[in-house]
Write an enzyme that holds these catalytic residues in place. Sequence first.
Site, short mmCIF file in Angstrom:
data_model
loop_
_atom_site.label_atom_id
_atom_site.label_comp_id
_atom_site.label_asym_id
_atom_site.label_seq_id
_atom_site.Cartn_x
_atom_site.Cartn_y
_atom_site.Cartn_z
N ARG A 47 17.09 23.83 28.87
CA ARG A 47 17.96 23.46 27.50
C ARG A 47 18.67 24.48 26.72
O ARG A 47 19.65 24.23 26.15
CB ARG A 47 16.55 23.04 26.27
CG ARG A 47 17.05 22.92 24.86
CD ARG A 47 16.25 21.96 24.35
NE ARG A 47 14.62 22.23 24.35
CZ ARG A 47 14.04 23.35 23.75
NH1 ARG A 47 14.99 24.36 23.33
NH2 ARG A 47 13.08 23.51 23.91
N TYR A 97 36.97 8.70 13.46
CA TYR A 97 35.99 7.93 14.18
C TYR A 97 35.02 7.58 13.08
O TYR A 97 34.42 8.58 12.47
CB TYR A 97 35.41 8.85 15.22
CG TYR A 97 34.16 8.27 16.02
CD1 TYR A 97 34.44 6.83 16.44
CD2 TYR A 97 33.20 8.73 16.21
CE1 TYR A 97 33.52 6.18 16.95
CE2 TYR A 97 32.36 8.19 17.13
CZ TYR A 97 32.17 7.03 17.33
OH TYR A 97 31.32 6.25 18.13
N ASP A 169 39.31 16.90 16.74
CA ASP A 169 38.65 16.06 17.82
C ASP A 169 39.84 15.49 18.60
O ASP A 169 40.81 14.76 18.18
CB ASP A 169 38.20 14.70 16.91
CG ASP A 169 37.29 13.80 17.96
OD1 ASP A 169 37.77 13.63 18.92
OD2 ASP A 169 36.49 13.02 17.68
N LYS A 194 34.63 9.37 27.47
CA LYS A 194 35.81 8.87 27.59
C LYS A 194 36.66 9.41 28.62
O LYS A 194 36.14 9.23 29.78
CB LYS A 194 36.70 8.96 26.02
CG LYS A 194 35.78 8.85 24.79
CD LYS A 194 34.93 7.55 24.86
CE LYS A 194 34.17 7.59 23.52
NZ LYS A 194 33.46 6.51 23.22
C1 LIG Z 1 37.49 9.93 18.61
C2 LIG Z 1 35.91 10.22 18.89
N1 LIG Z 1 35.28 11.02 18.49
C3 LIG Z 1 34.10 11.29 18.92
C4 LIG Z 1 33.57 10.05 19.38
C5 LIG Z 1 31.85 10.01 19.57
O1 LIG Z 1 31.45 10.16 21.04
P1 LIG Z 1 30.28 9.97 21.75
O2 LIG Z 1 30.20 8.25 21.78
O3 LIG Z 1 30.40 10.61 23.08
O4 LIG Z 1 29.10 10.49 21.05
C6 LIG Z 1 33.97 8.85 19.72
C7 LIG Z 1 33.46 7.82 20.44
O5 LIG Z 1 33.71 6.66 20.45
C8 LIG Z 1 35.58 8.91 19.59
O6 LIG Z 1 36.23 7.71 19.69
#
Ligand SMILES: Cc1ncc(COP(=O)(O)O)c(C=O)c1O
Length: 370
Positions: A47, A97, A169, A194
């Site tokens: 961890r 998001y 992000d 992704k």
């Molecule tokens: C732009 C963006 N940021 C963060 C996330 C969150 O990622 P995770 O689904 O791996 O937790 C997503 C998920 O779709 C996303 O599209």
Amino acid sequence: MRFETTAIHSGAEIDQLTGAVAPPLHLSTTFERDADGGTARGFSYVRDANPTQTRLEEALAAIDSAQAALAFASGMAASAAIFQALQGHVVLPADGYYAVRALAADFFPRWGLRHDFVAMNDLDAVRGAMSDDTRVVWCETPSNPLMTVADLRALAELAHSRGAILVVDGTFATPALQRPIELGADVVIHSATKYMGGHSDVQGGTIAFKERGELHRHVEEIRSHMGGVASPFNCWLILRGIRSLAARMRVHCENARAVAEFLASHPRVEVVHYPGLRSDPGHEIAKKQMSDFGGMMSFRVRGGRAEALAAAAKTKVFVRATSLGGVESLIEHRNSSEGPGSTTPENLLRLSIGLEHKDDLIEDLKSALE
Ligand SMILES: Cc1ncc(COP(=O)(O)O)c(C=O)c1O
């Protein structure tokens, strides 16, 4: 070295024990202590750190031009860890998001955080929303799902002038197309679920820090205490994905360009949100800060919710599913996925353009829109 070379050779040192070229996958949860109780070999418990994760973090830092990086169990675990490290006020994107919006509503008050939602492509609005205790300007560019482009250089300057940091992000763009730290940002997060993983078969999140400083230390401590760490196998898969990221992104971009142009000329399409289109409001800024425009886009079908759902129901190559960044193309009625409280237009469909032949993608959309 150029991005492609860095992405292939970072965290890739030859295994000393065996000479293995591909990185070994260490599944051990615990590591032998030295006779004096120390951990001279660097590891004690999974961890806190493990060798596969360390390799991934070396690569993550290198590809985002960062001093340090941390791997997490998901993009949301990564985002939450940053918020948990803060106190005060945060400026969030109005169209980011949706799970970050939910996190803000449900958890920020417990964590001692206040927030405001602002259109990140409106610098005056961002300036107006900031107060003396604003710690972070949080931006997503291009944004999910409206593909809004925020000016990273300008936002970094603005955040710094008020004593805040800029967190970006960069999930949609990936470090192959956009490296926010080179443009002035302090922290970059990605959902590795992704494009980094790239095959819709691994979940993960990453944070790259411009400086190996106090914030990095604090977030690492949060990860260790809260346990939102990525499993060694997921680290291994993400590291493997990074090796081919640049090559995959080239095809994602080429296919997306062709699909966006097709949709933009279709009579049943009201508007296409894709920064690669010259008509897109974010095009000029995207051109300055991205090397290409990515594989994500959304478009609005003439009519409303029913017309959009009907089109998504007819595709044969595009799979109706959430998420993005895999080899297969996906189509999603985002308003349905986000559920009650969604601010996404009801006639909007989001596309994750995969690596199939672009003509098959266009023909599929053409017949779905008939
Ligand atoms: C732009 C963006 N940021 C963060 C996330 C969150 O990622 P995770 O689904 O791996 O937790 C997503 C998920 O779709 C996303 O599209």
